[in-house]
Design a protein around this motif. Structure first.
Motif, mmCIF file in Angstrom:
data_model
loop_
_atom_site.group_PDB
_atom_site.id
_atom_site.type_symbol
_atom_site.label_atom_id
_atom_site.label_comp_id
_atom_site.label_asym_id
_atom_site.label_seq_id
_atom_site.Cartn_x
_atom_site.Cartn_y
_atom_site.Cartn_z
ATOM 1 N N LEU A 126 0.875 -1.173 0.000
ATOM 2 C CA LEU A 126 0.000 0.000 0.000
ATOM 3 C C LEU A 126 0.910 1.220 0.000
ATOM 4 C CD1 LEU A 126 -2.717 -1.133 2.594
ATOM 5 C CD2 LEU A 126 -2.857 -1.210 0.095
ATOM 6 N N ALA A 127 0.434 2.334 0.526
ATOM 7 C CA ALA A 127 1.254 3.551 0.565
ATOM 8 C C ALA A 127 2.373 3.395 1.600
ATOM 9 C CB ALA A 127 0.377 4.753 0.905
ATOM 10 N N GLY A 128 3.480 4.087 1.338
ATOM 11 C CA GLY A 128 4.594 4.063 2.279
ATOM 12 C C GLY A 128 5.130 2.652 2.456
ATOM 13 N N ARG A 129 5.261 2.245 3.723
ATOM 14 C CA ARG A 129 5.753 0.900 4.029
ATOM 15 C C ARG A 129 4.626 -0.064 4.405
ATOM 16 N NH1 ARG A 129 10.341 -0.209 2.013
ATOM 17 N NH2 ARG A 129 10.680 -1.808 3.615
ATOM 18 N N GLU A 130 3.382 0.353 4.254
ATOM 19 C CA GLU A 130 2.259 -0.482 4.639
ATOM 20 C C GLU A 130 1.936 -1.508 3.555
ATOM 21 O OE1 GLU A 130 -0.305 2.380 7.624
ATOM 22 O OE2 GLU A 130 -0.849 2.348 5.498
ATOM 23 N N SER A 131 1.294 -2.594 3.990
ATOM 24 C CA SER A 131 0.862 -3.652 3.078
ATOM 25 C C SER A 131 -0.583 -4.016 3.388
ATOM 26 C CB SER A 131 1.749 -4.898 3.231
ATOM 27 O OG SER A 131 3.095 -4.605 2.943
ATOM 28 N N LEU A 132 -1.217 -4.732 2.445
ATOM 29 C CA LEU A 132 -2.584 -5.197 2.687
ATOM 30 C C LEU A 132 -2.655 -6.129 3.889
ATOM 31 C CD1 LEU A 132 -4.461 -5.868 -0.675
ATOM 32 C CD2 LEU A 132 -5.280 -4.584 1.295
ATOM 33 N N SER A 133 -1.562 -6.829 4.169
ATOM 34 C CA SER A 133 -1.537 -7.669 5.369
ATOM 35 C C SER A 133 -1.729 -6.833 6.624
ATOM 36 C CB SER A 133 -0.222 -8.443 5.442
ATOM 37 O OG SER A 133 0.890 -7.579 5.380
ATOM 38 N N ASP A 134 -1.267 -5.581 6.601
ATOM 39 C CA ASP A 134 -1.466 -4.699 7.757
ATOM 40 C C ASP A 134 -2.943 -4.380 7.962
ATOM 41 O OD1 ASP A 134 1.315 -4.399 8.374
ATOM 42 O OD2 ASP A 134 1.492 -3.010 6.690
#
Length: 225
Positions: A126-134
């Motif tokens: 996702l944006a930045g260092r985020e992921s859909l797992s988050d």
């Protein structure tokens, strides 16, 4: 008792939506009310009502609760590319916080059985260092893993299961979706997955001439959840 799960896959194009729609159909057949969310989708087509995604529409078609399209799929992008790249191209910040609100709205509708479908595999950015797992972690949902059965699927499935566990979520079950019916040593591969994945198999879905939700549901079993 309401049930809600996050649906992820071992890769893209391995039938996550086909299986999710089948699970929703099976839940409806069992007399449960159903709802679904696909918070972000790329590869959407223009329509008179705006961008529409075929996967999100398939999920919407298996929701017994009355939901608007934008409730199911609040972030829709035209290019058939990774969601974070599609969002970046149109200046949208695709964050966990932005996705979590709409999904919580669907969960709050109180269906007996709700599925939240991701995009691609477990670590889709996702944006930045985020992921859909988050997002799955933020929502605290148990996970259903769709394993696209073909050469290499054992490694992909076991790594996905390890990542899910490491992130602190429960792998509630997995589905073997036979995307390559000519997979060498198919039965041995399925036996290995059964032995090594730390969750029950919810079904084995063969290559179907017409993979309708009803046809898929015939190969799934909800009680294992």
């Amino acid at each position: 008792m309401t049930q809600a799960y996050f649906v992820t896959g071992t890769d893209t194009e391995i039938g996550k939506t086909t299986i999710a729609a089948g699970l929703l159909h099976a839940a409806r057949q069992a007399g449960l009310s159903t709802a679904a969310a696909k918070p972000v989708a790329s590869g959407c087509e223009p329509s008179a009502e705006g961008l529409r995604n075929s996967d999100a529409l398939a999920l919407l078609g298996e929701c017994s609760l009355v939901l608007d399209y934008t409730e199911v799929n609040p972030f829709a992008f035209a290019p058939a590319i990774a969601p974070h790249l599609a969002a970046r191209e149109v200046g949208v910040a695709l964050t966990v916080a932005a996705l979590a609100g709409p999904v919580r709205h669907v969960l709050g509708r109180g269906a007996d059985f709700t599925l939240v479908e991701g995009a691609g595999g477990w670590r889709v950015p996702l944006a930045g260092r985020e992921s859909l797992s988050d997002l799955a972690c933020e929502l605290g949902l148990p996970v259903i893993l769709v394993v696209g059965v073909r050469l290499g699927c054992i490694n992909h499935a076991l790594l996905s299961a390890e990542a899910i566990e490491r992130d602190g979520l429960r792998l509630a079950g997995w589905v073997a979706n036979i995307v390559d019916a000519q997979t060498s040593r198919l039965e041995d591969n399925l036996a290995t997955l059964n032995e090594r994945l730390p969750a029950p198999c919810l079904g084995r879905v063969p290559r179907l001439a017409e993979a309708t939700p009803a046809a898929v549901a015939a190969h799934l079993r909800l009680p294992a959840l």
